[in-house]
Enzyme design. Sequence first.
Site, mmCIF file in Angstrom:
data_model
loop_
_atom_site.group_PDB
_atom_site.id
_atom_site.type_symbol
_atom_site.label_atom_id
_atom_site.label_comp_id
_atom_site.label_asym_id
_atom_site.label_seq_id
_atom_site.Cartn_x
_atom_site.Cartn_y
_atom_site.Cartn_z
ATOM 1 N N HIS A 104 0.872 -1.180 0.000
ATOM 2 C CA HIS A 104 0.000 0.000 0.000
ATOM 3 C C HIS A 104 0.907 1.228 0.000
ATOM 4 C CE1 HIS A 104 -2.494 -2.995 2.152
ATOM 5 N NE2 HIS A 104 -3.550 -2.324 1.763
ATOM 6 N N GLU A 235 -10.743 -6.241 -5.294
ATOM 7 C CA GLU A 235 -10.672 -7.362 -4.340
ATOM 8 C C GLU A 235 -11.970 -7.425 -3.533
ATOM 9 O OE1 GLU A 235 -6.982 -7.594 -2.132
ATOM 10 O OE2 GLU A 235 -8.020 -8.476 -0.420
ATOM 11 N N ASP A 342 -1.180 -12.474 1.244
ATOM 12 C CA ASP A 342 -1.800 -11.478 2.121
ATOM 13 C C ASP A 342 -2.105 -12.223 3.429
ATOM 14 O OD1 ASP A 342 -3.102 -9.479 3.376
ATOM 15 O OD2 ASP A 342 -4.642 -9.160 1.854
HETATM 16 C C1 XUL Z 1 -8.014 -6.552 3.692
HETATM 17 C C2 XUL Z 1 -7.148 -6.947 2.563
HETATM 18 C C3 XUL Z 1 -6.227 -5.893 2.078
HETATM 19 C C4 XUL Z 1 -6.113 -5.826 0.599
HETATM 20 C C5 XUL Z 1 -5.299 -4.669 0.114
HETATM 21 O O1 XUL Z 1 -8.789 -7.554 4.189
HETATM 22 O O2 XUL Z 1 -7.174 -8.068 2.116
HETATM 23 O O3 XUL Z 1 -5.001 -6.103 2.655
HETATM 24 O O4 XUL Z 1 -5.555 -6.987 0.078
HETATM 25 O O5 XUL Z 1 -5.719 -3.470 0.636
HETATM 26 CO CO CO Z 2 -6.149 -8.983 0.504
#
Ligand code: XUL
Ligand code: CO
Length: 439
Positions: A104, A235, A342
Amino acid sequence: MAAHEEFFSGISKIPYQPDAGAADVMCFKYYNADEVLRGRKMEEWLRFSVCYWHSFCGTGADPFGFQTLHRPWNEGTPMEAAKKRLRVAFEFFTKLGVKYYTFHDRDMAPEGSTLQESNKNLDEMTDLALQLQNQTGIKVLWVTCNLFAHPRYMNGAATNPDCHVLAYAGAQVKKGLEIAKKLGAENFVFWGGREGFLSIHNTDVAAELKHMANFFKMAVKYKEKIGLKCQFLIEPKPKEPCRHQYDYDAMSVIGFLKHYGLQDHFKLNIEPNHTTLAGHSYEHDIVMASAFGMLGSVDANTGSPDLGWDTDQFPMDIKNTTLVMKTIIEQGGLQPGGLNFDAKVRRESTDLVDLFIAHIGAMDAFARGLRNAVRIMDDGIMTGMVMERYSSFSHGLGHKVDNGSATLEEMEDFVIQNGEPEVKSGKQEKYESIFNHYI
Ligand code: XUL
Ligand code: CO
């Protein structure tokens, strides 16, 4: 810390050791980056990526407790710490043997007191990131903007009732797209953090959805203007932090994109922990997005469905990874997307080495899933059974239904001529038993 200084000095490049014992967790037993399976190197099928926010900015804090992970790279002023953290991260990526990372804007560089100051911090940090990328060959899988943590976004970003806040989010995305171009990012993700609502009483849903679509249209326009060549991804997530999130699941996002004419500009970044929060099975949204030609990338993690929170655990379940990799092979790969971890080590997993162990275990779980899926597909038993199940659509009336040229009158004629269909067993347990043979 100078560029040549080693941070994880006791750890060297993680090797492939297929014969290693059960207790040896600092090597790959299944992931052999250069090995070719079904015409492609394992690293090309898997396209692993480390996420910067959990692995290098995470503290172990949760809603009930304070920091448990005390990382030695958090020293000095915010900018000094950011630089040290980035160098440490590149050493980690290199030793682990991943080619991609994701971040980010606000975890790469600290937010300043004005937009201009935040952008200046980002310029300085991305200069260093570019230098480290060029030195190591490691690339950005995707960039995203954090449009959810700062208090200004508490009522949403692109769906905020106040256009001033929406404008701030737009300005942030403009800069995000510029740094994506600067760093050669292959994708750009929009996760609708606070795009949703907690109470319907104070919310104009139709207006918010239209504003979000128009926000995306501005992003598409600016991407084209600056000649940024990456894939845009949305997403989905059904809850946390809002009670209702607009990007609930794959099908909601596909419907939204098609309704607003955005479907040619976006694909989906599916996170299985979000999928299970929506009440679906682990692989559900990956399969659904792929069926619509919209699966762009995967945030490779898992939750604990018995908990019902977004726990972002490292994916270790071989059945799940096999199902996911089978879908990915069937659609011809995930490029330019990838498998982005993630995922965060548990707040109780406090040793620095746990960061390596977690990633190695998850990479091996996916490598094993890939090997299993390849064997399933090479053997062709299950594929053959599915083909046979649908074989009535390959000729005659079935073929006309399949290509959309049949009529209801033809259905009636067919039944009058052929009478009652012979109902066949679905054989679910047979499929399950055969699948279990491969995992
Ligand atoms: C939140 C999530 C984030 C996104 C990117 O649940 O998954 O980390 O992947 O903002
Ligand atoms: Co995510």
